[in-house]
Design a protein around this motif. Structure first.
Motif, short mmCIF file in Angstrom:
data_model
loop_
_atom_site.label_atom_id
_atom_site.label_comp_id
_atom_site.label_asym_id
_atom_site.label_seq_id
_atom_site.Cartn_x
_atom_site.Cartn_y
_atom_site.Cartn_z
N MET A 1 59.66 52.08 57.39
CA MET A 1 58.33 51.55 57.25
C MET A 1 57.68 51.33 58.60
O MET A 1 56.49 51.23 58.73
CB MET A 1 58.37 50.26 56.46
CG MET A 1 57.02 49.65 56.20
SD MET A 1 57.08 48.33 55.00
CE MET A 1 57.18 49.28 53.51
N LYS A 2 58.47 51.24 59.65
CA LYS A 2 57.94 51.06 60.99
C LYS A 2 57.51 52.40 61.58
O LYS A 2 57.99 53.45 61.21
CB LYS A 2 59.00 50.44 61.90
CG LYS A 2 59.34 49.01 61.53
CD LYS A 2 58.36 48.02 62.05
CE LYS A 2 58.39 47.91 63.54
NZ LYS A 2 57.43 46.92 64.05
N SER A 3 56.58 52.33 62.54
CA SER A 3 56.22 53.52 63.30
C SER A 3 57.13 53.59 64.52
O SER A 3 57.03 52.80 65.43
CB SER A 3 54.76 53.42 63.76
OG SER A 3 54.46 54.47 64.62
N TYR A 4 58.06 54.56 64.52
CA TYR A 4 59.04 54.66 65.59
C TYR A 4 58.76 55.90 66.43
O TYR A 4 58.63 56.99 65.90
CB TYR A 4 60.46 54.79 65.02
CG TYR A 4 60.97 53.55 64.37
CD1 TYR A 4 61.25 52.42 65.13
CD2 TYR A 4 61.17 53.52 63.00
CE1 TYR A 4 61.74 51.29 64.53
CE2 TYR A 4 61.64 52.37 62.39
CZ TYR A 4 61.93 51.26 63.16
OH TYR A 4 62.40 50.14 62.55
N LYS A 5 58.68 55.75 67.74
CA LYS A 5 58.73 56.90 68.61
C LYS A 5 60.18 57.11 69.06
O LYS A 5 60.72 58.19 68.98
CB LYS A 5 57.80 56.71 69.80
CG LYS A 5 56.33 56.71 69.37
CD LYS A 5 55.41 56.69 70.56
CE LYS A 5 53.95 56.77 70.11
NZ LYS A 5 53.02 56.73 71.23
N LYS A 6 60.78 56.04 69.52
CA LYS A 6 62.21 56.05 69.80
C LYS A 6 62.73 54.67 69.43
O LYS A 6 62.03 53.69 69.54
CB LYS A 6 62.50 56.36 71.27
CG LYS A 6 62.17 57.80 71.65
CD LYS A 6 62.55 58.10 73.08
CE LYS A 6 62.23 59.56 73.43
NZ LYS A 6 62.55 59.87 74.84
N THR A 173 56.20 57.92 62.84
CA THR A 173 55.96 58.09 61.40
C THR A 173 54.98 57.03 60.96
O THR A 173 55.24 55.84 61.12
CB THR A 173 57.28 57.95 60.61
OG1 THR A 173 58.22 58.88 61.11
CG2 THR A 173 57.06 58.19 59.13
N LEU A 174 53.84 57.46 60.42
CA LEU A 174 52.79 56.52 60.03
C LEU A 174 52.62 56.44 58.52
O LEU A 174 51.76 55.72 58.03
CB LEU A 174 51.46 56.94 60.68
CG LEU A 174 51.48 57.00 62.21
CD1 LEU A 174 50.13 57.48 62.73
CD2 LEU A 174 51.82 55.63 62.80
N ASN A 576 50.65 46.99 56.57
CA ASN A 576 49.59 47.46 57.47
C ASN A 576 50.06 48.59 58.38
O ASN A 576 49.23 49.31 58.95
CB ASN A 576 49.08 46.30 58.33
CG ASN A 576 48.33 45.26 57.51
OD1 ASN A 576 47.94 45.51 56.37
ND2 ASN A 576 48.15 44.08 58.09
N LEU A 577 51.37 48.74 58.56
CA LEU A 577 51.88 49.79 59.44
C LEU A 577 51.72 51.18 58.83
O LEU A 577 51.75 52.18 59.55
CB LEU A 577 53.35 49.55 59.75
CG LEU A 577 53.63 48.38 60.71
CD1 LEU A 577 55.12 48.10 60.77
CD2 LEU A 577 53.11 48.71 62.11
#
Length: 590
Positions: A1-6, A173-174, A576-577
């Motif tokens: 559910m989080k926006s992860y780049k790394k 991931t959005l 909201n993420l």
């Protein structure tokens, strides 16, 4: 559910996990970006799993976790020191209105859980290449399967349908979606079935790199049995769930010697600090220590990655003055290590605890092994209207679960507090309050360096005694009341034991018949055996008993609880993420 780049994971060591072939345990604590290349190395796998173990300290043992697992139920009420969020959890008042402490507590669960799940997914996806030795590889990957299942079981019990990820995410991931409850349970049971076959029998056995309180086959069997039981009650139930829960629980019981687990003869020994290192009733625990670097220990800490169980349940005993209930006079007690730091966040619900769950305090000794009801004077030159208190000899504060009688109250030199309903019927008696109440003593830590320090004892998540209650509940649902009674009687036989003054007929009086087995009896027995152990909210929601029993026993929460509150709200920050695709739906009612 989080926006992860790394995904960043703290490579801290618990002091119980090493890597096969290394000369010494990891001796640094850097932050590292976890990539597939890193996770395909032995160091990356070790760091990933160790970081997840360390992150568990952000949940079990902390104040926010305490609130949403122990409050808003039948057996506890908010203490006078509880935060606004704690009171909201306890009473369901303003619970749906974005109370910051409520959503921060639940949001923290999501942040930690999904970060760690992603790390575990990476370990399982890429860690296969890290160890050419098959037994070593299996040992590490089995730990990851168990920990992933633990997190998903935590999430699905609390929130219902949640996002389900089993592959590593290292790009932004959005979008996301909540998976069906059935899919989440299928993944939990798959992971635990494999882990129960692949984990070590005992911590550190046969050169295993996982010692201390790391997961074992017994840990996985316990959680697998409970997952089957919980799914059996849920909308995702499968026809064989209760039988699978019972069979798995009985397997653990019948093979307990293989795993080095068993019941102590004395209930109190299961909670004795002296037994922490090798407690045979401990199936899985989170390590703590007084090491400020590797143990996440901060002297005097009241928040963060602490074990606060030693003081969350403590009354504000240093503020009881010699003239109570009149004002003035010196405090009859001074805060000390033996009596604990008085946080008074959670207190017993007397009407239920004293009059229902622990109504039999003669044959069943668990009440006296669970609660501290006396405080021995530790302050010199204290005189009450009834006499002077001698340090180390006289009882300064007494909180009996009954009225000792007018003569005893008149002659007692210290201060007596009675349960509110008892005090109301007794002229001139002091009633316990949300500040002054019997303390939960099972988690006391007399070895803390300083009176305000958090505990360095392990936080035990799974106890062997509970497997008998899981088996009893599953047998009850199968209408096998004989087996249910037999399982419960094992614990009730032990509950009668005490080192001195044990009534000759106590064990016989504690036995129940199959006809006495009901769901409410099982839930009451769970309180007697496991009071305060961050299980109760899930016990009541699992058995579809939360609303009924809160309305029956909890006068503070009864006016506010509603049917939809059998799930916790998805934190709005998490909703909201998701900014692309269909939005994440909130649980009904919130």
């Amino acid at each position: 559910m989080k926006s992860y780049k790394k995904i960043a994971v703290v490579l801290t060591t618990l002091g119980v996990i090493g890597v096969s072939g290394c000369k010494k345990i990891l001796d640094q604590s850097p932050k590292a970006n976890v990539t597939p290349d890193v996770l395909a190395s032995a160091g990356g796998v070790v760091g990933g799993i160790t970081g997840v173990y360390s992150d568990l300290r952000n949940l079990w043992g902390t104040e926010g976790f305490l609130y949403y697992t122990n409050l808003g139920v039948d057996e506890t009420l908010a203490g006078g020191g509880a935060s606004n969020g704690g009171v909201a959890f306890a009473t369901y008042k303003n619970y749906t209105n974005n109370v910051s402490d409520v959503y921060n507590a639940l949001g923290g669960v999501f942040n930690i859980a999904y970060q760690d799940i992603n790390t575990l997914n990476g370990v399982l996806q890429y860690g296969v290449a890290a160890f050419p030795d098959a037994p070593t590889r299996t040992a590490y990957l089995a730990q990851a399967k168990f920990l992933r299942a633990l997190y998903y079981f935590h999430l699905v019990q609390t929130f219902g349908s949640v996002p389900l990820h089993t592959t590593f995410i290292n790009t932004a991931t959005l979008s996301d979606s909540r998976a069906p409850v059935a899919d989440v349970y299928n993944q939990i049971i798959k992971d635990l079935t494999e882990a129960s076959a692949e984990l070590q029998n005992k911590p550190g056995e046969n050169g295993s790199p996982f010692a201390g309180h790391a997961a074992t086959k017994a840990s996985a069997l316990y959680l697998l049995s409970k997952a089957y039981l919980t799914r059996g009650w849920s909308s995702a139930a499968q026809s064989g769930d209760f039988q699978s829960a019972l069979t798995t629980a009985q397997t653990l019981i019948s093979t307990k010697a293989t795993y080095g687990v068993d019941l102590y003869q004395n209930y109190a020994d299961a909670y004795a600090p002296a037994n922490d290192a090798t407690n045979k009733e401990d199936l899985f625990a989170i390590e703590h220590s007084t090491d400020t670097k590797y143990g996440d220990f901060t002297p005097g800490a009241s928040g963060g990655k602490i074990n606060g169980w030693a003081y969350f349940f403590r009354p504000n005993y240093p503020t009881v003055n010699a003239n109570y209930p009149a004002s003035g006079g010196s405090g009859v007690m001074t805060r000390d290590i033996a009596n604990g730091r008085p946080f008074f966040r959670v207190r017993p619900n007397y009407d239920y605890v004293n009059n229902v769950a622990f109504a039999d305090r003669s044959n069943d000794y668990r009440y006296w092994n669970t609660f501290q009801t006396t405080w021995i004077a530790n302050t010199a030159n204290i005189t009450t209207p009834r006499g002077s208190l001698t340090v180390g000899t006289d009882t300064a504060i007494w909180m009996p679960p009954y009225d000792p009688g007018a003569d005893k109250r008149a002659s007692f030199k210290g201060v007596i507090f009675l349960p509110p309903s008892v005090a109301a019927a007794t002229t001139g008696a002091n009633a316990s309050t949300n500040t002054f109440f019997p303390a939960l003593k099972k988690f006391d830590d007399p070895n803390r360096p300083s009176v305000n320090d958090p505990s360095s004892r392990p936080v035990v998540l799974f106890r062997f005694s509970e497997i008998y209650l899981i088996a009893a509940e599953a047998a009850y649902k199968l209408n096998d009341l004989t087996t249910a009674a037999n399982m419960i009687n094992v614990l009730r036989t032990r509950a009668a034991y005490r080192t001195t003054g044990m009534p000759a007929n106590a064990v016989a009086n504690m036995q129940i018949t199959p006809a006495q087995v009901t769901l409410d009896f099982i839930l009451d027995e769970r309180t007697r055996e496991l009071y305060g152990e961050s299980l109760r909210w899930w016990d009541l929601t699992r058995t579809q008993s939360l609303i009924r029993r809160v309305k029956l026993y909890n006068a503070e929460a009864a006016p506010n609880i509603q049917d939809f509150m059998t799930l916790r709200p998805i934190p709005q920050t998490e909703i909201n993420l998701v900014t692309q695709g269909p939005p994440i739906p909130q649980n009904p009612g919130f």
